[in-house]
Design an enzyme around this catalytic site. Structure first.
Site, PDB file in Angstrom:
ATOM      1  N   GLU A 286     -58.062   7.651  34.770  1.00 54.51           N
ATOM      2  CA  GLU A 286     -57.271   8.815  34.351  1.00 54.51           C
ATOM      3  C   GLU A 286     -56.949   9.745  35.503  1.00 54.51           C
ATOM      4  O   GLU A 286     -55.843  10.289  35.578  1.00 54.51           O
ATOM      5  CB  GLU A 286     -57.986   9.580  33.226  1.00 54.51           C
ATOM      6  CG  GLU A 286     -57.881   8.925  31.857  1.00 54.51           C
ATOM      7  CD  GLU A 286     -58.868   7.792  31.643  1.00 54.51           C
ATOM      8  OE1 GLU A 286     -59.693   7.567  32.561  1.00 54.51           O
ATOM      9  OE2 GLU A 286     -58.840   7.134  30.599  1.00 54.51           O
TER      10      GLU A 286
ATOM     11  N   HIS B  26     -63.402  11.196  20.145  1.00 55.56           N
ATOM     12  CA  HIS B  26     -62.062  10.718  19.788  1.00 55.56           C
ATOM     13  C   HIS B  26     -61.397  11.687  18.814  1.00 55.56           C
ATOM     14  O   HIS B  26     -60.606  11.289  17.970  1.00 55.56           O
ATOM     15  CB  HIS B  26     -62.115   9.320  19.159  1.00 55.56           C
ATOM     16  CG  HIS B  26     -62.513   8.225  20.106  1.00 55.56           C
ATOM     17  ND1 HIS B  26     -63.806   8.021  20.502  1.00 55.56           N
ATOM     18  CD2 HIS B  26     -61.781   7.271  20.739  1.00 55.56           C
ATOM     19  CE1 HIS B  26     -63.859   6.976  21.332  1.00 55.56           C
ATOM     20  NE2 HIS B  26     -62.646   6.509  21.494  1.00 55.56           N
TER      21      HIS B  26
HETATM   22  C1  LIG Z   1     -62.284   7.120  30.492  1.00 59.00           C
HETATM   23  C2  LIG Z   1     -61.808   6.365  29.316  1.00 59.00           C
HETATM   24  N1  LIG Z   1     -60.502   6.068  29.194  1.00 59.00           N
HETATM   25  C3  LIG Z   1     -60.049   5.383  28.127  1.00 59.00           C
HETATM   26  C4  LIG Z   1     -60.911   4.968  27.156  1.00 59.00           C
HETATM   27  C5  LIG Z   1     -60.379   4.216  25.925  1.00 59.00           C
HETATM   28  N2  LIG Z   1     -60.950   2.867  25.931  1.00 59.00           N
HETATM   29  C6  LIG Z   1     -62.026   2.546  25.177  1.00 59.00           C
HETATM   30  S1  LIG Z   1     -62.552   0.992  25.428  1.00 59.00           S
HETATM   31  C7  LIG Z   1     -61.273   0.678  26.499  1.00 59.00           C
HETATM   32  C8  LIG Z   1     -61.177  -0.649  27.172  1.00 59.00           C
HETATM   33  C9  LIG Z   1     -62.449  -0.972  27.882  1.00 59.00           C
HETATM   34  O1  LIG Z   1     -62.341  -2.154  28.594  1.00 59.00           O
HETATM   35  P1  LIG Z   1     -63.555  -2.742  29.402  1.00 59.00           P
HETATM   36  O2  LIG Z   1     -64.197  -1.698  30.240  1.00 59.00           O
HETATM   37  O3  LIG Z   1     -63.079  -3.969  30.098  1.00 59.00           O
HETATM   38  O4  LIG Z   1     -64.622  -3.131  28.287  1.00 59.00           O
HETATM   39  P2  LIG Z   1     -64.408  -4.136  27.062  1.00 59.00           P
HETATM   40  O5  LIG Z   1     -63.817  -3.332  25.944  1.00 59.00           O
HETATM   41  O6  LIG Z   1     -63.515  -5.232  27.510  1.00 59.00           O
HETATM   42  O7  LIG Z   1     -65.772  -4.589  26.736  1.00 59.00           O
HETATM   43  C10 LIG Z   1     -60.474   1.815  26.655  1.00 59.00           C
HETATM   44  C11 LIG Z   1     -59.286   1.888  27.522  1.00 59.00           C
HETATM   45  C12 LIG Z   1     -62.262   5.324  27.301  1.00 59.00           C
HETATM   46  N3  LIG Z   1     -63.191   4.996  26.380  1.00 59.00           N
HETATM   47  N4  LIG Z   1     -62.693   5.998  28.378  1.00 59.00           N
END
Ligand SMILES: Cc1ncc(C[n+]2csc(CCOP(=O)(O)OP(=O)(O)O)c2C)c(N)n1
Lengths: 321, 333
Positions: free
Chosen positions: A58, A125
């Site tokens: 971000e 959220h």
């Molecule tokens: C700082 C932040 N930005 C956006 C989000 C929204 N978000 C929640 S899970 C996710 C994807 C996470 O991907 P990854 O780290 O690869 O973990 P996975 O879900 O694949 O296990 C996003 C963008 C968040 N939780 N935190």
């Protein structure tokens, strides 16, 4: 064909992309996936190369938007949830907000914040960030409550030369529908009288406008005519419309979904007390969420945020004074 | 040679134990998913299907009571293996006041921080430095035994928070294991839109720490690598970056059909189901019989049924009983 609040946001971005080649959209999962809420659905296909998926970064996303804005682009950033904009806070308040004042070079960008509570969303959220951002000089902070405003204010935000924090309410995304998009609209900075009345004024914005309208309908059955002012934009704030309303009713309740300490409601009350003390027949009141993080369980959530019945209760107390 | 057989027995027990935790996590999450789809759970449901081997292997490599484990959204298996009571997820998902979060927070946002399991916030990357702080506190207190593990996904490695925390841990030479489950996607975003390095383990060199790559669908390999990484961290060799390669065999959340995951990718070795693989491994090596696996399945299914039934009978929070206070002291905000 009826359009939802969410579709209005998509349509505004569609139109901005089609009319202004300097507009682009940047955010997590906004491209082929169309965004976590589908606010950018199909836009990457219609505007190849102008709707880009960002890494989960971000701070850098905002840095990129600021840099691009300095070079004459008009970036629209989608935060996946308003709550995650805390990670971009530094870039927003220290870089974007100060830029024009420091250098004379404008920094036109829009940060879209899917804001506010929905049942089960919990502490991370559900947040409303408008009061935080409004505190900083150099930002415009918009909080549309209607489908038409979601559309027209987003277009206006994109056209503005200032950085705009666009707080769109997730609770309204699918619930709220209108038959058509507006042909004309109030400009940013003008509040709207959402319901006329003469016994008390409720000043509010975003999803709380609809809770307040329900409360006003209840009080109408008890013989009270409540005026509802939808601020639309919390910065700039339309003190004139607020004061004119208080002049008609003599009573003020300000309602916001954000936390109670300081913030937009405190600002409204302070302005009315300072500039319209003689208009008041009762001490001005405010109703906000509770002073705790936003609870997960729907039973707690419903009692944490102001609801129509809580607003009606506050109004009854105010009317009895 | 008796020593070899002792080690072999220990390895067999670790494999069997880890498999059972994986199975328990799988069945519990299937139950949670069905409760979500029947409207009995509100809010987000994030599942670890396909990641149980990587997660459980880390969980069994740590000791509850001594170590620190900071799971993320796909670590049901690791949580249970580390020692989270089965009732904790059931109660948290169902909003019970008797759960550790008392209905105030839900789903994966749970923990028992006083027992070495911090309660994650949603903001990705934020937990890594918290584990660093817990480890530094242990060091201040003279505890040089503890290892801390922080789990993240491939997407979270793009956060500033992740970078700052790993760099800090390297500077402080903390006994930190960073477990990166590279499941190829962050929500809908594939890894090529997330980072441009060939392999995330390559980053270890940049931080000045040790890195390990592992096939995240292979339980035996995950156990070996995590055991090694935890031992290296405990022995004072500083932070260990462990990257497991696997595929998320489910949507981002229970609301997501993951239509963006290409079918062809699911048919590659990445798409193998780690639970099936681990079961076959146990059978092929004669470490368990098919009947035994079936019996475990019946047992864990019953454990899940009981935990969920208990949580469903629990009281839920009522607004009237809330103090609406966020401060721990009796100051009046
Ligand atoms: C700082 C932040 N930005 C956006 C989000 C929204 N978000 C929640 S899970 C996710 C994807 C996470 O991907 P990854 O780290 O690869 O973990 P996975 O879900 O694949 O296990 C996003 C963008 C968040 N939780 N935190």
């Amino acid at each position: 064909m009826a359009l939802t609040y969410l579709e209005a946001i998509r349509e505004a971005q569609h139109r901005a992309l089609s009319t202004d080649p300097s507009v682009f959209i940047y955010g997590q999962d906004v491209a082929v996936f169309g965004g976590a809420f589908k606010a950018t659905k199909n836009l990457s296909r219609e505007y190849p190369g102008r709707v880009l998926d960002a890494p989960i970064s971000e701070d850098a996303i905002l840095g990129v938007a600021i840099g691009a804005a300095l070079e004459g682009m008009r970036p629209i950033v989608e935060m996946q949830f308003a709550d995650f904009s805390s990670l971009a806070f530094n870039q927003i308040v220290n870089q974007a907000a100060t830029h024009f004042w420091r250098t004379g070079v404008p920094c036109p960008l829009v940060v879209r914040l899917p804001s506010g509570g929905t049942p089960g969303s919990g502490p991370f959220h559900s947040q409303m960030m408008e009061s935080i951002y409004a505190h900083y000089p150099g930002l415009v902070v918009l909080t549309p409550a209607t489908v038409g405003d979601a559309y027209s204010m987003l277009l206006e935000a994109i056209a503005l030369d200032d950085p705009v924090i666009f707080c769109e309410h997730k609770f309204l995304y699918y619930h709220l529908k209108e038959e058509a998009l507006p042909q004309e609209s109030l400009p940013v900075g003008k509040a709207r009288i959402a319901r006329m009345g003469r016994h008390a004024s409720v000043v509010t914005y975003s999803a709380m406008v609809h809770e307040a309208l329900r409360a006003a309908a209840d009080l109408a059955l008890e013989g009270y005519e409540i005026e509802i002012i939808d601020l639309r934009s919390v910065k700039p704030i339309d003190s004139d419309t607020v004061l004119a309303s208080v002049a008609r009713t003599g009573r003020l309740l300000c309602v916001g979904e954000s936390f109670p300490w300081g913030g937009v409601c405190a600002e409204v009350v302070a302005r009315v007390v300072a500039d319209g003390f003689n208009l008041l027949d009762a001490p001005p009141q405010r109703l906000n969420a509770r002073d705790t993080p936003i609870p997960y369980h729907p039973n707690l959530w419903a009692a944490h945020r102001p609801t129509a019945s809580a607003i009606a209760e506050s109004l009854r107390r105010l009317l009895r004074f | 040679m008796p020593e070899v057989s002792v080690a072999a027995v220990a390895e067999a027990e670790r494999l069997r134990g880890a498999y059972r935790w994986m199975l328990l996590a799988r069945r519990l999450e299937e139950k949670i998913s069905s409760l979500y789809h029947s409207g009995k759970i509100v809010g987000g449901v994030y599942l670890g299907r396909g990641q149980e081997a990587f997660s459980a292997a880390l969980g069994v490599s740590l000791w509850r009571g001594r170590d620190i484990f900071a799971p993320l959204i796909r670590d049901m298996a690791g949580r249970l293996a580390f020692g989270e009571p089965l009732l904790d997820p059931a109660r948290t998902y169902l909003g019970s006041v008797l759960g550790p979060m008392r209905g105030r927070d839900g789903n994966i946002h749970r923990g028992r921080p006083a027992e070495g399991m911090p309660a994650m916030i949603s903001h990705l990357g934020s937990m890594v430095s918290v584990v660093c702080g817990m480890l530094m506190a242990r060091r201040f207190k003279g505890d040089l035994e503890a290892v801390g593990a922080a789990c993240v996904g491939d997407g979270a490695t793009s956060t500033g928070a992740f970078h700052e925390a790993v760099n800090l841990a390297a500077v402080e030479r903390l006994p930190l294991v960073i477990a990166v489950a590279n499941n190829q996607f962050a929500y809908s975003t594939p890894t090529e839109r997330q980072f441009a390095c060939r392999d995330l383990t390559d980053r270890a060199a940049g931080y000045g720490i040790e890195g390990h790559a592992v096939d995240g669908t292979d339980l035996a390999e995950c156990l070996m690598v995590f055991e090694h990484a935890v031992a290296r961290a405990r022995a004072g060799h500083g932070p260990q970056l462990v990257v497991g390669t696997l595929l998320r065999l489910t949507g981002h959340g229970a609301h997501d059909d993951a239509a963006y995951v290409p079918e062809a990718l699911k048919r590659t070795p990445l798409g193998r189901d780690c639970l099936e693989r681990a079961g076959q491994h146990l059978i092929t090596r004669g470490l368990a019989t098919p009947e035994e696996l079936d019996r475990w399945d019946r047992e864990v299914t019953e454990e899940v049924r009981q935990a969920v039934a208990t949580a469903q009978q629990d009281p839920v929070p009522e607004a009237a009983g809330e103090t609406w206070r966020a401060l721990c002291s009796d100051l009046q905000p």
